[in-house]
Design an enzyme around this catalytic site. Structure first.
Site, PDB file in Angstrom:
ATOM      1  N   MET A 195      -2.208   4.678  -3.741  1.00 11.22           N
ATOM      2  CA  MET A 195      -3.206   5.639  -3.267  1.00 11.22           C
ATOM      3  C   MET A 195      -2.524   6.995  -3.322  1.00 11.22           C
ATOM      4  O   MET A 195      -2.207   7.615  -2.292  1.00 11.22           O
ATOM      5  CB  MET A 195      -3.668   5.254  -1.858  1.00 11.22           C
ATOM      6  CG  MET A 195      -4.576   4.027  -1.871  1.00 11.22           C
ATOM      7  SD  MET A 195      -4.653   3.166  -0.295  1.00 11.22           S
ATOM      8  CE  MET A 195      -3.202   2.137  -0.451  1.00 11.22           C
ATOM      9  N   MET A 240     -12.654  -1.268  -3.198  1.00  8.83           N
ATOM     10  CA  MET A 240     -12.357  -0.881  -1.812  1.00  8.83           C
ATOM     11  C   MET A 240     -13.597  -1.091  -0.944  1.00  8.83           C
ATOM     12  O   MET A 240     -14.679  -0.604  -1.270  1.00  8.83           O
ATOM     13  CB  MET A 240     -11.950   0.603  -1.731  1.00  8.83           C
ATOM     14  CG  MET A 240     -10.656   0.970  -2.446  1.00  8.83           C
ATOM     15  SD  MET A 240      -9.201   0.034  -1.951  1.00  8.83           S
ATOM     16  CE  MET A 240      -9.141   0.319  -0.174  1.00  8.83           C
ATOM     17  N   ASP A 251     -10.458  -5.049  -1.021  1.00  8.81           N
ATOM     18  CA  ASP A 251      -9.452  -4.466  -0.137  1.00  8.81           C
ATOM     19  C   ASP A 251     -10.116  -3.678   0.982  1.00  8.81           C
ATOM     20  O   ASP A 251     -10.734  -2.643   0.736  1.00  8.81           O
ATOM     21  CB  ASP A 251      -8.532  -3.557  -0.959  1.00  8.81           C
ATOM     22  CG  ASP A 251      -7.311  -3.111  -0.170  1.00  8.81           C
ATOM     23  OD1 ASP A 251      -7.141  -3.553   0.979  1.00  8.81           O
ATOM     24  OD2 ASP A 251      -6.530  -2.308  -0.721  1.00  8.81           O
ATOM     25  N   MET A 308       0.870   5.261  -0.060  1.00  5.22           N
ATOM     26  CA  MET A 308      -0.014   6.407   0.244  1.00  5.22           C
ATOM     27  C   MET A 308       0.798   7.697   0.255  1.00  5.22           C
ATOM     28  O   MET A 308       1.942   7.704   0.710  1.00  5.22           O
ATOM     29  CB  MET A 308      -0.654   6.214   1.615  1.00  5.22           C
ATOM     30  CG  MET A 308      -1.420   4.916   1.752  1.00  5.22           C
ATOM     31  SD  MET A 308      -2.267   4.835   3.346  1.00  5.22           S
ATOM     32  CE  MET A 308      -2.910   3.157   3.280  1.00  5.22           C
ATOM     33  N   HIS A 315      -0.561  -1.237  -4.685  1.00  6.20           N
ATOM     34  CA  HIS A 315      -1.792  -0.439  -4.671  1.00  6.20           C
ATOM     35  C   HIS A 315      -1.414   1.023  -4.437  1.00  6.20           C
ATOM     36  O   HIS A 315      -1.031   1.390  -3.325  1.00  6.20           O
ATOM     37  CB  HIS A 315      -2.694  -0.982  -3.546  1.00  6.20           C
ATOM     38  CG  HIS A 315      -3.972  -0.226  -3.353  1.00  6.20           C
ATOM     39  ND1 HIS A 315      -4.763  -0.387  -2.234  1.00  6.20           N
ATOM     40  CD2 HIS A 315      -4.614   0.696  -4.135  1.00  6.20           C
ATOM     41  CE1 HIS A 315      -5.829   0.386  -2.331  1.00  6.20           C
ATOM     42  NE2 HIS A 315      -5.759   1.063  -3.461  1.00  6.20           N
ATOM     43  N   ASP A 337       0.822  -1.214   0.000  1.00  4.31           N
ATOM     44  CA  ASP A 337       0.000   0.000   0.000  1.00  4.31           C
ATOM     45  C   ASP A 337       0.855   1.263   0.000  1.00  4.31           C
ATOM     46  O   ASP A 337       1.503   1.586   0.995  1.00  4.31           O
ATOM     47  CB  ASP A 337      -0.907   0.002   1.234  1.00  4.31           C
ATOM     48  CG  ASP A 337      -2.047  -1.000   1.107  1.00  4.31           C
ATOM     49  OD1 ASP A 337      -2.754  -0.980   0.082  1.00  4.31           O
ATOM     50  OD2 ASP A 337      -2.235  -1.804   2.047  1.00  4.31           O
TER      51      ASP A 337
HETATM   52  C1  DX5 Z   1      -6.444   0.601   2.995  1.00  2.00           C
HETATM   53  C2  DX5 Z   1      -5.434  -0.309   2.313  1.00  2.00           C
HETATM   54  C3  DX5 Z   1      -5.657  -1.737   2.648  1.00  2.00           C
HETATM   55  C4  DX5 Z   1      -5.468  -2.063   4.089  1.00  2.00           C
HETATM   56  C5  DX5 Z   1      -6.227  -3.287   4.435  1.00  2.00           C
HETATM   57  O1  DX5 Z   1      -6.243   1.899   2.600  1.00  2.00           O
HETATM   58  O2  DX5 Z   1      -5.495  -0.154   0.921  1.00  2.00           O
HETATM   59  O3  DX5 Z   1      -4.855  -2.579   1.824  1.00  2.00           O
HETATM   60  O4  DX5 Z   1      -4.146  -2.254   4.429  1.00  2.00           O
HETATM   61  O5  DX5 Z   1      -6.096  -3.479   5.810  1.00  2.00           O
HETATM   62  P1  DX5 Z   1      -7.187  -4.244   6.665  1.00  2.00           P
HETATM   63  O6  DX5 Z   1      -7.226  -5.649   6.146  1.00  2.00           O
HETATM   64  O7  DX5 Z   1      -6.643  -4.157   8.048  1.00  2.00           O
HETATM   65  O8  DX5 Z   1      -8.485  -3.525   6.470  1.00  2.00           O
HETATM   66 ZN    ZN Z   2      -4.573  -1.736  -0.421  1.00  2.00          ZN
END
Ligand code: DX5
Ligand code: ZN
Length: 228
Positions: free
Chosen positions: A72, A141, A176, A41, A70, A39
């Site tokens: 973001m 999501m 996700d 971000m 992923h 992830d």
């Molecule tokens: C949220 C992320 C997810 C997150 C999922 O912004 O994209 O990948 O890490 O974590 P859990 O399984 O704890 O919801």
């Molecule tokens: Zn993610």
């Protein structure tokens, strides 16, 4: 990386020990992870910051399965080559991240990666109707992105709709956010094949004691299997 619709569990390293990613990844793969979900971000598209291409590149050598990145972040395009150089297998961009998702997905493919497109909970399935031929993965999501450990938001109807829109295309549906043995089966039943799970996989275990990772992965798998 050949295509199939078998159930795949993709632990998110957002819930791992940030000071020990290499060993955490090796431990969770040894315990049955199918893919590793990474992830990224930017503190702008989402209200949290994680890490960028240099960290992704550093962990690449610890991943034997599939590195599922992923993004973001917004914008995406200036960073595509850096994530290709980092070794991402799948690079997923959000449809909400800019006005030119079509160009972004083509650029990801052009850089040698498999493109994915992600939808926030507030975005309808129809927002990606015109790009389904450009992607290898659609990420739905089931939380508003930015943090691990949030409460699951039901997106069953959207997943069903996407499954029907995708038809015979070799496109994965990934879920996700908030996946655990209770929430996962409905998503699998609706047509998803990749389940990302952070807190539900990493809870109770560690690199020194990785068996709980395996038990947690198995619990999600069993919950889905018993459904069929
Ligand atoms: C949220 C992320 C997810 C997150 C999922 O912004 O994209 O990948 O890490 O974590 P859990 O399984 O704890 O919801
Ligand atoms: Zn993610």
């Amino acid at each position: 990386m050949s295509f199939d619709r078998n159930l795949k569990i993709a632990p998110s390293i957002l819930a791992a020990d940030f000071a020990n990613f290499g060993a955490e990844i090796e431990a969770v793969e040894a315990q049955g992870a199918d893919w590793i979900h990474v992830d990224v971000m930017d503190g702008h598209f989402v209200p949290n910051l994680t890490f960028g291409p240099p960290l992704v590149k550093a962990i690449r050598k610890h991943i034997k399965t599939v590195m599922d990145v992923h993004l973001m972040i917004a914008p995406v395009d200036p960073y595509i080559d850096a994530f290709a150089d980092a070794g991402a297998d799948i690079l997923t961009a959000h449809v909400e991240a800019g006005p030119h998702i079509h160009r972004t997905l083509q650029a990801i493919r052009g850089a040698g990666m498999k493109p994915g497109v992600a939808l926030n909970p507030g975005t309808p399935a129809g927002a990606i109707a015109e790009v389904l031929d450009l992607v290898d993965l659609v990420c739905v999501m089931t939380v508003n992105p930015g943090f691990g450990g949030q409460k699951y938001i039901d997106m069953t109807a959207k997943v069903r709709e996407l499954r029907s829109m995708i038809g015979d295309r070799p496109v994965h549906i990934e879920i996700d956010g908030g996946m655990d043995p209770k929430t996962a089966p409905a998503m699998w039943e609706a047509g998803a094949d990749v389940l990302v799970a952070g807190s539900a996989v990493f809870k109770g275990g560690s690199v020194a004691d990785p068996a709980p990772y395996g038990a947690n992965i198995k619990a999600i798998r069993t919950a889905c299997d018993t459904l069929v």
